[in-house]
Scaffold this active site. Sequence first.
Site, mmCIF file in Angstrom:
data_model
loop_
_atom_site.group_PDB
_atom_site.id
_atom_site.type_symbol
_atom_site.label_atom_id
_atom_site.label_comp_id
_atom_site.label_asym_id
_atom_site.label_seq_id
_atom_site.Cartn_x
_atom_site.Cartn_y
_atom_site.Cartn_z
ATOM 1 N N ASP A 34 -7.079 1.581 1.007
ATOM 2 C CA ASP A 34 -7.344 1.847 2.233
ATOM 3 C C ASP A 34 -8.881 1.438 3.208
ATOM 4 O OD1 ASP A 34 -8.594 3.819 1.941
ATOM 5 O OD2 ASP A 34 -7.460 5.098 3.723
ATOM 6 N N LYS A 53 0.522 -0.895 -0.348
ATOM 7 C CA LYS A 53 -0.097 0.081 0.280
ATOM 8 C C LYS A 53 1.143 1.347 0.002
ATOM 9 C CE LYS A 53 -2.526 1.237 3.657
ATOM 10 N NZ LYS A 53 -2.334 2.833 3.836
#
Length: 271
Positions: free
Chosen positions: A192, A174
């Site tokens: 997220d 991420k």
Amino acid sequence: MPARKPPPVTKPAGGEKAAPGRAAKGRTIQNKTVKAGARLAKPLVARIDTTPEPVDPATLATIFSRLRDANPEPRAELHYINAYTLLVAVVLSAQATDKGVNIATTPLFAIADTPQKMLDLGEERVRHAIRTIGLFNTKAKNVIALSRILVERHGGVVPRTAEELEVLPGVGAKTASVVLNVAFGVPRIAVDTHIFRVANRIPLVVAATTDKVQAGLERIVPEPFLLNAHHWLILFGRYVCKARRPECPRCPIADLCRYPSKTVTPLSAGA
Ligand code: SF4
């Protein structure tokens, strides 16, 4: 009669907070079994009752057009000066708010905006600078360790590939996607908790893990919107399609959203 062994549990994905309700009985969600009593994340609860059709390209384009109209030039809310400080800020933002990270990093980046300057500062002073952020001991170690690698292996420059970024301490897929997208303009959609929720609610992509949602979004989001889709979705999830009480009455895509539990009263009129 001996008790039957319970079926395996499928946990909510992507750090999604558990929904208040519990599954009353063991239920199947997209071929995965959820143990009776297991807590379910809200997007998964919505998926129990419906198996939505994939969103069609014209609707997708309309959704992103409206998100763009609402915020034509979206920006990351984390403060940064360059690719290196962005990388450090994103590492520090794990399980912390952008606002909290910004409070700590503004004075830190004023004196250390390159890997070498951060090394010169030293772990103890970095730890002190970020002491208001959760997990600051581990994060200080990671910031120093990744700065050392950048100096020793990359000439003090942040690399531009996911493979090189993801081997840095404290940097996962991420974080790498955020850095590639924001610093280098690579069309990646880091997922997220906000994007995971929004994607499953509308739904754009119905999936149980952040990796699958990211892959799905990067496959279906129309090319003109790919670069900024991460920002649009994250800000939309943070301020409109909120976890506990989505602000559906003021949502620009309410007529296109198929979430079955939309909020019907404006925030000021509701609880
Ligand atoms: S209508 Fe509500 S649930 Fe649907 S996207 Fe908008 S805010 Fe989210």
